[in-house]
Motif scaffolding. Structure first.
Motif, mmCIF file in Angstrom:
data_model
loop_
_atom_site.group_PDB
_atom_site.id
_atom_site.type_symbol
_atom_site.label_atom_id
_atom_site.label_comp_id
_atom_site.label_asym_id
_atom_site.label_seq_id
_atom_site.Cartn_x
_atom_site.Cartn_y
_atom_site.Cartn_z
ATOM 1 N N ALA A 188 -6.617 70.124 18.997
ATOM 2 C CA ALA A 188 -7.093 68.927 18.918
ATOM 3 C C ALA A 188 -7.436 68.414 17.737
ATOM 4 N N ARG A 189 -8.046 68.787 16.604
ATOM 5 C CA ARG A 189 -8.492 68.380 15.421
ATOM 6 C C ARG A 189 -7.030 67.883 14.644
ATOM 7 N N VAL A 190 -6.133 68.916 14.401
ATOM 8 C CA VAL A 190 -4.839 68.682 13.963
ATOM 9 C C VAL A 190 -4.094 67.312 14.530
ATOM 10 N N GLU A 191 -4.329 66.953 15.679
ATOM 11 C CA GLU A 191 -3.604 66.012 16.608
ATOM 12 C C GLU A 191 -4.316 64.851 16.073
ATOM 13 N N ALA A 192 -5.607 64.633 15.986
ATOM 14 C CA ALA A 192 -6.338 63.600 15.569
ATOM 15 C C ALA A 192 -5.822 63.237 14.137
ATOM 16 N N LEU A 193 -5.780 64.019 13.098
ATOM 17 C CA LEU A 193 -5.558 63.929 11.748
ATOM 18 C C LEU A 193 -4.037 63.629 11.753
ATOM 19 N N ALA A 194 -3.182 63.931 12.635
ATOM 20 C CA ALA A 194 -1.715 63.526 12.432
ATOM 21 C C ALA A 194 -1.002 63.662 11.158
ATOM 22 N N PRO A 195 -1.030 65.013 10.497
ATOM 23 C CA PRO A 195 -0.643 65.409 9.409
ATOM 24 C C PRO A 195 0.956 65.514 9.421
ATOM 25 N N ARG A 196 1.810 65.203 8.080
ATOM 26 C CA ARG A 196 3.196 65.397 8.071
ATOM 27 C C ARG A 196 3.589 66.923 7.835
ATOM 28 N N ARG A 197 2.701 67.717 7.086
ATOM 29 C CA ARG A 197 3.021 68.787 6.524
ATOM 30 C C ARG A 197 1.808 69.803 6.759
ATOM 31 N N VAL A 198 1.862 70.808 7.384
ATOM 32 C CA VAL A 198 0.489 71.688 7.640
ATOM 33 C C VAL A 198 0.920 73.426 7.004
ATOM 34 N N LEU A 199 -0.115 73.749 6.327
ATOM 35 C CA LEU A 199 -0.136 75.106 5.943
ATOM 36 C C LEU A 199 -1.330 75.874 6.665
ATOM 37 N N ASP A 200 -0.604 77.009 7.190
ATOM 38 C CA ASP A 200 -1.560 77.896 7.976
ATOM 39 C C ASP A 200 -1.819 79.003 6.967
ATOM 40 N N ALA A 201 -3.110 79.184 6.275
ATOM 41 C CA ALA A 201 -3.530 79.801 5.261
ATOM 42 C C ALA A 201 -4.139 81.278 6.114
ATOM 43 N N GLY A 202 -3.334 82.477 5.988
ATOM 44 C CA GLY A 202 -3.663 83.506 6.679
ATOM 45 C C GLY A 202 -3.416 83.369 8.246
ATOM 46 N N CYS A 203 -2.025 83.334 8.184
ATOM 47 C CA CYS A 203 -1.462 82.850 9.813
ATOM 48 C C CYS A 203 -1.340 83.991 10.520
ATOM 49 N N GLY A 204 -1.451 85.283 10.012
ATOM 50 C CA GLY A 204 -1.432 86.613 10.933
ATOM 51 C C GLY A 204 -0.154 86.589 11.588
ATOM 52 N N ASN A 205 -0.050 86.922 12.770
ATOM 53 C CA ASN A 205 1.388 86.982 13.515
ATOM 54 C C ASN A 205 1.880 85.597 13.755
ATOM 55 N N GLY A 206 1.330 84.464 13.476
ATOM 56 C CA GLY A 206 1.995 83.368 13.689
ATOM 57 C C GLY A 206 1.619 82.497 15.064
ATOM 58 N N ALA A 212 5.547 87.150 13.057
ATOM 59 C CA ALA A 212 5.733 85.685 12.918
ATOM 60 C C ALA A 212 7.209 85.266 12.930
ATOM 61 N N GLN A 213 7.784 85.594 11.969
ATOM 62 C CA GLN A 213 9.234 85.245 11.972
ATOM 63 C C GLN A 213 9.964 85.660 13.023
ATOM 64 N N ALA A 214 9.661 86.687 13.658
ATOM 65 C CA ALA A 214 10.550 87.036 14.796
ATOM 66 C C ALA A 214 10.114 86.165 16.332
ATOM 67 N N ARG A 215 9.139 85.276 16.147
ATOM 68 C CA ARG A 215 8.600 84.426 17.357
ATOM 69 C C ARG A 215 9.843 83.235 17.430
ATOM 70 N N GLY A 216 10.496 83.147 16.355
ATOM 71 C CA GLY A 216 11.587 82.109 16.495
ATOM 72 C C GLY A 216 10.849 80.429 16.768
#
Length: 233
Positions: free
Chosen positions: A49-67, A93-97
């Motif tokens: 919900a907060r990401v959608e409100a901020l409407a960023p172009r590029r997002v980095l998930d720092a410590g993404c675990g299994n994605g 995470a990569q295997a999720r496609g």
């Protein structure tokens, strides 16, 4: 989520101290599976919900675990890069496609040269339930600050600790369960709103929204802080 062992002694009052021994030398497997973490059920909606409100172009998930979160954000059309020190988690995470990009990283090293983005190239960094696992959480705060453009935002979550919750844990006899030292890869730092805020401020962030997530007020499972890197938006 990534971990780096702290071999430099007590630097609690010195944010300029070097980061710990690189995670590439110290990181264990966290035992990730393809299953979404239990915490994603209550955390992902609040973060998304907060990401959608901020409407960023590029997002980095720092410590993404299994994605899990990165995949959910990519499904909503965001350009997401997920990074983690655990190669096993990144493989899952990569295997999720999912359409998100993933890479193994080291929070104790400068972002430049790690192969997934330049300093200042991200509009938003999210880091969910990571900082409580780190021997040297200052590395994560610096890493996030470096990744963001001026005016960019950070959303960070971690299990909440405050007076009433800590008292309730004690009265219910749940202290050993909550702080279980036998949990491999478990929590080694326990944050309050004040200490998490100081960590981010010492790294250069300006604090914004605070919110509790999950369970009753003041007994929250986790807390969420939004902070910004100063500068032009």
């Amino acid at each position: 989520m990534t971990s780096a062992a702290d071999t430099s002694g007590d630097t609690s009052g010195d944010m300029a101290a070097p980061c710990a021994t690189p995670a590439s030398d110290k990181t264990d497997s966290y035992g990730w599976t393809a299953q979404d973490p239990e915490s994603s059920g209550y955390l992902n909606p609040a973060v998304i919900a907060r990401v959608e409100a901020l409407a960023p172009r590029r997002v980095l998930d720092a410590g993404c675990g299994n994605g899990s979160l990165a995949a959910a954000l990519a499904a909503r059309g965001f350009a997401v890069t997920g990074v983690d020190g655990d190669a096993g988690g990144i493989a899952l995470a990569q295997a999720r496609g999912s359409g998100a990009a993933f890479a193994v990283c080291d929070f104790a090293r400068p972002l430049e040269g790690q192969g997934f983005g330049d300093p200042g190239s991200f509009d938003l960094v999210v880091s969910t339930e990571v900082v409580e696992h780190l021997y040297d959480p200052r590395c994560l705060a610096r890493f996030c600050f470096e990744a963001l453009r001026p005016g960019g935002a950070l959303i960070v979550t971690t299990p909440y600790h405050g007076y009433l919750k800590n008292l309730a844990l004690s009265l219910a006899g749940k202290w050993d369960h909550h702080h279980n030292p036998l949990w491999h890869g478990g929590h080694i730092k326990f944050w309050s709103r004040a200490t998490l805020g100081r960590l981010l401020e010492d790294a250069g962030f300006a604090l914004g929204e605070f919110a509790g997530v999950g369970r009753l007020p003041w007994l929250w499972k986790s807390m969420l802080l939004v902070a910004r890197k100063p500068g032009a938006a």
